[in-house]
Design an enzyme around this catalytic site. Sequence first.
Site, short mmCIF file in Angstrom:
data_model
loop_
_atom_site.label_atom_id
_atom_site.label_comp_id
_atom_site.label_asym_id
_atom_site.label_seq_id
_atom_site.Cartn_x
_atom_site.Cartn_y
_atom_site.Cartn_z
N ARG A 162 29.58 34.90 42.93
CA ARG A 162 29.42 33.69 42.04
C ARG A 162 29.21 32.44 42.93
O ARG A 162 28.43 31.53 42.34
CB ARG A 162 30.54 33.39 41.30
N HIS B 11 49.99 27.98 39.05
CA HIS B 11 48.71 27.97 39.34
C HIS B 11 48.00 26.73 38.85
O HIS B 11 48.24 26.31 37.83
CB HIS B 11 47.84 29.03 38.78
N SER C 202 39.14 35.76 36.50
CA SER C 202 39.42 35.70 38.19
C SER C 202 40.74 35.18 38.41
O SER C 202 41.51 35.91 39.03
CB SER C 202 38.38 34.86 38.52
N LYS D 18 44.60 37.81 39.53
CA LYS D 18 45.27 37.71 40.53
C LYS D 18 46.91 37.46 40.08
O LYS D 18 47.74 37.82 40.76
CB LYS D 18 44.99 36.47 41.49
N ASP E 49 37.68 41.03 42.52
CA ASP E 49 37.67 39.72 42.21
C ASP E 49 37.16 38.94 43.52
O ASP E 49 36.26 38.08 43.38
CB ASP E 49 38.92 39.01 42.01
N1 URA Z 1 39.85 30.01 41.45
C1 URA Z 1 39.69 31.52 41.21
O1 URA Z 1 40.46 31.84 41.62
N2 URA Z 1 38.67 32.10 40.66
C2 URA Z 1 37.74 31.17 39.82
O2 URA Z 1 36.91 31.74 39.30
C3 URA Z 1 37.90 29.93 40.00
C4 URA Z 1 39.14 29.48 40.77
#
Ligand code: URA
Length: 441
Positions: free
Chosen positions: A168, A82, A183, A187, A161
């Site tokens: 957000r 990621h 967050s 995932k 999320d």
């Molecule tokens: N990417 C995400 O998936 N969540 C965040 O809070 C920031 C970047």
Amino acid sequence: MIVPRLIERKRDGGRLEPQEIRELVLAYADDKVPDYQMAALLMAIYFNGLDRAEMNALMEAMLESGKKLDLSRLPLPRIDKHSTGGVGDKTSLILAPLIASLGVAVPMMSGRGLGHTGGTLDKLESIPGFRTGLSLAEAQSQVASIGCAMLSQTDEIVPADRKLYALRDATATVEVIPLIAASIMSKKISESLTGLVLDIKRGSGSFLPYLEDELELARAMIDLGERHGVPVVALLTAMDRPLGEACGNALEVVEAIDVLKGGGPPDLVEVTMALGAAMLVLATVASTGNGAREMMHDSIASGKALNKLEEIVAAQGGDPRAVRDPSRLPRAAHQRKFNAKRAGVVQSVEPRTIGYGVIALGGGRRNMEDTVDPSVGFVISAKPGARVENDQTLATIFARNEEGLDLGTSILEQAIAVGDGVPAVLPLVSHRVTARGVEEL
Ligand code: URA
């Protein structure tokens, strides 16, 4: 649960109990708590933070709100990578097929462009027919059959999320390290991984420009991974200039394919190899970084990695011929070279200006509803620190029309500076962070 009391406690610097966070997040996902209360709480968190136990409770509640990609019966290591987001960062397009070609399952859930940064999903969708909206069942069976699926977050995965992230975004509460960590990790943990490699970008083109914050984000995500049996390795990499040369969706796919054919710009190859080596060592299919690099070179040299990309493209409805013949990818009708106006040394190639420039050319979204033109962007050969001659070509602009070429020219004039001094540039890969601590490389 009396929500105003929870908001009040967080506003006054207190802490919330894990059970309170769980109840609140699940109720919010279920539309039983209004956005205005959640927004007030998010702002209180923005100012007062979350401790590690609160952050973990938030992540667990988000996970509980949805389903998991269940790959636990797969007899393979399962590793994802990621990135916190950058400009010209196409390493996912290279690493997914490359690592999957070496016997590691890669369930890769990616995002779209955010702010000035590009998104893997938008890049993949420049391949004619490529479908990123796989269902959980489709992704599971594809990973089982060919070792890799590249997909978007579905409605089934961590819906809390999705809802919280949108709130957000609308309430200026994105840039909070524990919220970002929870967050992203919700995932990743929902992908049933056995290991995760993080690429945390540093420098003016990254979301967190201070080293201390980047290290803190790495530590927070490592802590969440450890609590859930997922070892995490974070590499801090340079985003004070674009990565590689191509910036723009289809152009980046072409460059990723070049790397899978054994070519590509050296900085992109180096960052990709560093991340790939971390993935292979975490997967325990290589015992050392050097061994991992050799495996990756062999897979590229034998054509296995490129074949794997072809398989992924075909499995997800894309035109696999585009992998061997990139002229099948969308290509902008208008191109123009951008040349140096003086001899000297390239001082900077400002990634934010380039990223927003790609969006201005039509290659990204200003609003959620915008459609992306995959063909436009820049190929920038100039790198900070390189000596250039007067009139030497520094970049090529790809645009829809003459107006786009003029716009592209003015963007490059702002982004690329040529002067006389030696500019300070960040090392391509500067730190490795694991549960054992921070190592400067
Ligand atoms: N990417 C995400 O998936 N969540 C965040 O809070 C920031 C970047």
